[in-house]
Design a protein around this motif. Structure first.
Motif, PDB file in Angstrom:
ATOM      1  N   SER A  53      27.823  28.087  23.283  1.00 50.86           N
ATOM      2  CA  SER A  53      27.903  26.658  23.554  1.00 50.86           C
ATOM      3  C   SER A  53      29.271  26.343  24.144  1.00 50.86           C
ATOM      4  O   SER A  53      30.306  26.594  23.510  1.00 50.86           O
ATOM      5  CB  SER A  53      27.697  25.853  22.260  1.00 50.86           C
ATOM      6  OG  SER A  53      27.811  24.472  22.509  1.00 50.86           O
ATOM      7  N   LEU A  54      29.294  25.805  25.381  1.00 50.85           N
ATOM      8  CA  LEU A  54      30.542  25.492  26.065  1.00 50.85           C
ATOM      9  C   LEU A  54      30.521  24.063  26.594  1.00 50.85           C
ATOM     10  O   LEU A  54      29.472  23.550  26.974  1.00 50.85           O
ATOM     11  CB  LEU A  54      30.772  26.449  27.239  1.00 50.85           C
ATOM     12  CG  LEU A  54      31.009  27.927  26.920  1.00 50.85           C
ATOM     13  CD1 LEU A  54      31.162  28.714  28.219  1.00 50.85           C
ATOM     14  CD2 LEU A  54      32.227  28.108  26.041  1.00 50.85           C
ATOM     15  N   ASP A  55      31.699  23.454  26.636  1.00 51.14           N
ATOM     16  CA  ASP A  55      31.836  22.138  27.225  1.00 51.14           C
ATOM     17  C   ASP A  55      31.558  22.226  28.730  1.00 51.14           C
ATOM     18  O   ASP A  55      31.973  23.200  29.377  1.00 51.14           O
ATOM     19  CB  ASP A  55      33.268  21.635  26.996  1.00 51.14           C
ATOM     20  CG  ASP A  55      33.425  20.169  27.327  1.00 51.14           C
ATOM     21  OD1 ASP A  55      33.411  19.835  28.538  1.00 51.14           O
ATOM     22  OD2 ASP A  55      33.583  19.364  26.389  1.00 51.14           O
ATOM     23  N   PRO A  56      30.878  21.255  29.313  1.00 54.24           N
ATOM     24  CA  PRO A  56      30.621  21.289  30.764  1.00 54.24           C
ATOM     25  C   PRO A  56      31.888  21.361  31.610  1.00 54.24           C
ATOM     26  O   PRO A  56      31.843  21.795  32.769  1.00 54.24           O
ATOM     27  CB  PRO A  56      29.861  19.979  31.017  1.00 54.24           C
ATOM     28  CG  PRO A  56      29.210  19.668  29.721  1.00 54.24           C
ATOM     29  CD  PRO A  56      30.185  20.114  28.675  1.00 54.24           C
ATOM     30  N   ALA A  57      33.020  20.941  31.048  1.00 53.09           N
ATOM     31  CA  ALA A  57      34.279  20.986  31.791  1.00 53.09           C
ATOM     32  C   ALA A  57      35.034  22.302  31.602  1.00 53.09           C
ATOM     33  O   ALA A  57      36.152  22.435  32.095  1.00 53.09           O
ATOM     34  CB  ALA A  57      35.174  19.823  31.382  1.00 53.09           C
ATOM     35  N   SER A  58      34.432  23.263  30.906  1.00 56.52           N
ATOM     36  CA  SER A  58      35.104  24.552  30.700  1.00 56.52           C
ATOM     37  C   SER A  58      35.523  25.147  32.033  1.00 56.52           C
ATOM     38  O   SER A  58      34.737  25.168  32.989  1.00 56.52           O
ATOM     39  CB  SER A  58      34.185  25.516  29.949  1.00 56.52           C
ATOM     40  OG  SER A  58      33.924  25.055  28.639  1.00 56.52           O
ATOM     41  N   THR A 142      37.552  28.890  28.486  1.00 57.04           N
ATOM     42  CA  THR A 142      36.719  27.896  27.808  1.00 57.04           C
ATOM     43  C   THR A 142      37.383  26.535  27.633  1.00 57.04           C
ATOM     44  O   THR A 142      36.771  25.609  27.097  1.00 57.04           O
ATOM     45  CB  THR A 142      36.310  28.427  26.415  1.00 57.04           C
ATOM     46  OG1 THR A 142      37.501  28.737  25.667  1.00 57.04           O
ATOM     47  CG2 THR A 142      35.452  29.663  26.538  1.00 57.04           C
ATOM     48  N   GLU A 143      38.619  26.383  28.081  1.00 54.20           N
ATOM     49  CA  GLU A 143      39.277  25.079  27.928  1.00 54.20           C
ATOM     50  C   GLU A 143      38.549  24.006  28.734  1.00 54.20           C
ATOM     51  O   GLU A 143      38.215  24.211  29.904  1.00 54.20           O
ATOM     52  CB  GLU A 143      40.733  25.159  28.393  1.00 54.20           C
ATOM     53  CG  GLU A 143      41.478  23.835  28.248  1.00 54.20           C
ATOM     54  CD  GLU A 143      42.852  23.863  28.893  1.00 54.20           C
ATOM     55  OE1 GLU A 143      43.583  22.862  28.752  1.00 54.20           O
ATOM     56  OE2 GLU A 143      43.199  24.863  29.546  1.00 54.20           O
ATOM     57  N   ALA A 144      38.305  22.880  28.121  1.00 52.06           N
ATOM     58  CA  ALA A 144      37.647  21.753  28.798  1.00 52.06           C
ATOM     59  C   ALA A 144      38.707  20.910  29.493  1.00 52.06           C
ATOM     60  O   ALA A 144      39.285  19.982  28.898  1.00 52.06           O
ATOM     61  CB  ALA A 144      36.861  20.918  27.800  1.00 52.06           C
ATOM     62  N   ASP A 145      38.983  21.214  30.748  1.00 53.20           N
ATOM     63  CA  ASP A 145      40.043  20.545  31.499  1.00 53.20           C
ATOM     64  C   ASP A 145      39.830  20.877  32.969  1.00 53.20           C
ATOM     65  O   ASP A 145      39.701  22.043  33.332  1.00 53.20           O
ATOM     66  CB  ASP A 145      41.409  21.050  31.028  1.00 53.20           C
ATOM     67  CG  ASP A 145      42.567  20.299  31.674  1.00 53.20           C
ATOM     68  OD1 ASP A 145      42.404  19.810  32.807  1.00 53.20           O
ATOM     69  OD2 ASP A 145      43.639  20.230  31.052  1.00 53.20           O
ATOM     70  N   SER A 151      43.558  28.540  32.122  1.00 54.63           N
ATOM     71  CA  SER A 151      43.065  27.976  30.877  1.00 54.63           C
ATOM     72  C   SER A 151      44.022  28.281  29.721  1.00 54.63           C
ATOM     73  O   SER A 151      44.790  29.245  29.773  1.00 54.63           O
ATOM     74  CB  SER A 151      41.685  28.558  30.572  1.00 54.63           C
ATOM     75  OG  SER A 151      41.166  28.058  29.354  1.00 54.63           O
ATOM     76  N   GLU A 153      42.498  28.353  26.653  1.00 55.43           N
ATOM     77  CA  GLU A 153      41.527  28.828  25.663  1.00 55.43           C
ATOM     78  C   GLU A 153      40.560  29.809  26.336  1.00 55.43           C
ATOM     79  O   GLU A 153      40.169  29.600  27.497  1.00 55.43           O
ATOM     80  CB  GLU A 153      40.744  27.654  25.067  1.00 55.43           C
ATOM     81  CG  GLU A 153      41.609  26.649  24.321  1.00 55.43           C
ATOM     82  CD  GLU A 153      40.821  25.433  23.852  1.00 55.43           C
ATOM     83  OE1 GLU A 153      39.585  25.398  24.066  1.00 55.43           O
ATOM     84  OE2 GLU A 153      41.441  24.515  23.282  1.00 55.43           O
TER      85      GLU A 153
END
Length: 354
Positions: A53-58, A142-145, A151, A153
């Motif tokens: 599960s990942l944020d769409p902004a990863s 995986t960082e959401a940014d 990144s 993360e």
């Protein structure tokens, strides 16, 4: 290092050996390690195989910070599990990580985690001839940014897949199309890193090769479009007038671990081997004058793939009557013999899991 293990409560049905193919089935468990700039690499664990599960902004989705490796585990005739040169894979993973601004992993800890993961899913290693347990370590950002920078993360994950032959043709010679229109990599780029983007950019050529009945693409250099570099998933070798020649590593070619293994075997067997620039015109000329004796590719997935036909500028070159050459067969038998424990490992390449 002892990794916490959470065993699955719903074991999968293992596929029959004759239905394996390559990368179609996955074992019951996976290894996961997290990274944050505040904590470094942490919380390594073996858990049931599951979706991520990942944020769409990863950042992996937007800026392509993704690297991976491929290696194998084997079952010997006496039932022991073997890993083949896993230390080289983790060293290469860190080399790719440096190029893509990804924090390095601890190679020894990664190896210990892999050993534990293989032990947990040991029953998934197929024992039939030509089969193996393919292992895919990878790292994703995986960082959401959406800022365009590295990144803070990441996730390091290892998944495993019981596999048969990489090619439907098996060890039989394959057909390769020489690419002249598209470019894979240039010196100074990411060609020598095992990053996902390299493979994404090669897909259009592979698609066109498949449409014409060819297994893969043979890439030329990106600057002069003249010198042979590598095949999509393999390094390439030519036997010309008794000498085996392979492109030297210049920074745009992936330094294959199977490639290195084959070079060492050739030297051990006193077979002449040269690492140097080789122009496609030299290959064509050797075929014309009858000195092109063998062509073969090497890689973790396929081990060795003899090439029976090369397509170049609309002309198809038949290699060695589309038969496996003596050197190709020798290298295949030697490497697979070492990997399966059937012959002595004079190079100390294998790690036994007792």
């Amino acid at each position: 290092m002892s990794v916490p293990v959470t065993l699955t409560t719903s074991p999968k049905q293992k596929p029959a050996a004759d239905s394996l193919g390559f990368g179609k089935f996955f074992t019951d468990h996976m290894f996961v390690l997290d990274y944050s700039s505040a904590k470094g690499w942490h919380d390594g664990r073996i858990i049931p195989y599951e979706p991520i599960s990942l944020d769409p902004a990863s950042k992996v989705f937007h800026y392509g910070q993704a690297i991976f490796e491929g290696l194998k585990a084997y079952i010997t005739v006496d039932g022991e599990a073997l890993l083949f040169r896993p230390d080289r894979n983790f060293a290469r993973l860190n080399h790719s990580a440096e190029r893509l601004c990804i924090p390095a992993i601890d190679e020894q800890q990664a190896l210990e985690a892999l050993k534990q993961l293989v032990e947990v899913d040991r029953a998934w290693i197929p024992a039939e001839a030509g089969t193996s347990l393919y292992i895919r370590p990878f790292i994703i950002a995986t960082e959401a940014d959406l800022g365009v920078d590295e990144s803070t993360e990441y996730k390091f994950i290892i998944i495993m897949s019981p596999s048969g032959s990489y090619y439907a043709e098996g060890i039989n010679p394959v057909k390769i199309m020489v690419e002249k229109k598209y470019v894979r990599a240039v010196v100074g780029g990411t060609g020598e890193a095992k990053t996902s983007g390299n493979y994404a950019s090669s897909l259009i050529s592979s698609k066109e090769a498949h449409e014409q009945g060819y297994s893969q693409t043979l890439w030329l250099d990106g600057k002069e479009n003249k010198y042979v570099e590598e095949v999509g998933s393999m390094n390439i070798f030519f036997k010309i007038n008794g000498t085996v020649v392979t492109p030297e590593l210049t920074g745009s070619i992936l330094p294959g671990i199977t490639r290195d293994s084959m070079i060492q075997v050739l030297k051990h067997k006193n077979i002449p081997i040269e690492e140097r620039h080789i122009a496609i015109d030299e290959v064509i000329d050797a075929h014309t004058n009858g000195t092109l004796e063998e062509v073969f590719g090497t890689g973790t997935a396929a081990v060795i793939s003899p090439v029976g036909r090369l397509l170049w500028e609309g002309e198809e070159l038949v290699i060695n009557n589309e038969e496996i050459g003596d050197v190709s067969q020798l290298l295949y038998d030697t490497l697979t013999g070492i990997q399966s424990g059937k012959i002595n490992d004079d190079f100390n390449w294998t790690i036994r899991l007792t």
